[in-house]
Design an enzyme around this catalytic site. Sequence first.
Site, PDB file in Angstrom:
ATOM      1  N   TYR A  68     -21.069  -8.214   2.837  1.00  0.00           N
ATOM      2  CA  TYR A  68     -20.586  -7.966   1.605  1.00  0.00           C
ATOM      3  C   TYR A  68     -20.766  -6.686   0.894  1.00  0.00           C
ATOM      4  O   TYR A  68     -22.096  -6.434   1.151  1.00  0.00           O
ATOM      5  CB  TYR A  68     -20.968  -9.294   0.656  1.00  0.00           C
ATOM      6  N   HIS A 189      -9.358 -16.842   9.868  1.00  0.00           N
ATOM      7  CA  HIS A 189     -10.230 -16.196   9.141  1.00  0.00           C
ATOM      8  C   HIS A 189     -10.312 -17.142   8.068  1.00  0.00           C
ATOM      9  O   HIS A 189      -9.308 -17.352   7.382  1.00  0.00           O
ATOM     10  CB  HIS A 189     -10.314 -14.827   8.616  1.00  0.00           C
TER      11      HIS A 189
END
Length: 227
Positions: A68, A189
């Site tokens: 992230y 995903h």
Amino acid sequence: MEVKIESSWKEVLQHEFSKPYFQQVVTFLKTEKAAGKTIYPPGSLIFNAFNQTPFSKVKVVLLGQDPYHGAGQAHGLSFSVPNGIKPPPSLVNIFKEIQNDIGVAMPASYGNLTRWAEQGVLLLNAALTVRANEPFSHAKSGWAEFTDAVIQKISDEKKGIVFLLWGRFAQDKQILIDETKHFVLKAAHPSPFSADKGFFGCKHFSKTNELLVKQGIAPIDWKLLTP
């Protein structure tokens, strides 16, 4: 450079650390820092996935793309965020699938997956670092060669590992896995852009445990215990 990583991984990967591509990664990170770039996760957490899940304890590999890139989110475990950080959308969708698959409700404001890592789920990102607010900015720094070597080592030296490959990027790594002795589960995903194209309903959490139990291996307790 002395790499600080859990001892069993250090032994398995020792030859990688002296290869030119790994020295390239080290040089790249030093250059980024010298230029004043903010890098996630913090240096002490770059190898967190390995430190939380020793080589001998790996049962499952959950492959992510890169950390992230928002402040405070990355802590070296794919899809996971530290205590006190709101779960990002992909992680929320993972929790939704867990609830639909095995009936385990997940905490709305807690996304630290360290408990999974401690049970043998290697939460591996293909790139282990990222520049702040610039996704995939370290994807071509050499990390992919290192993490490909990790996947190859697991494939070569272990058996019965469950690989969870979500999305095209992760599925491209399938060629590194010997499917005559390991298990590969593929799905879309969990990102909001693709979760409804095959991630929701994949039942990978129950399927993973079925595959482990069939081998006489303890299943993963997917519950998260909030602090």
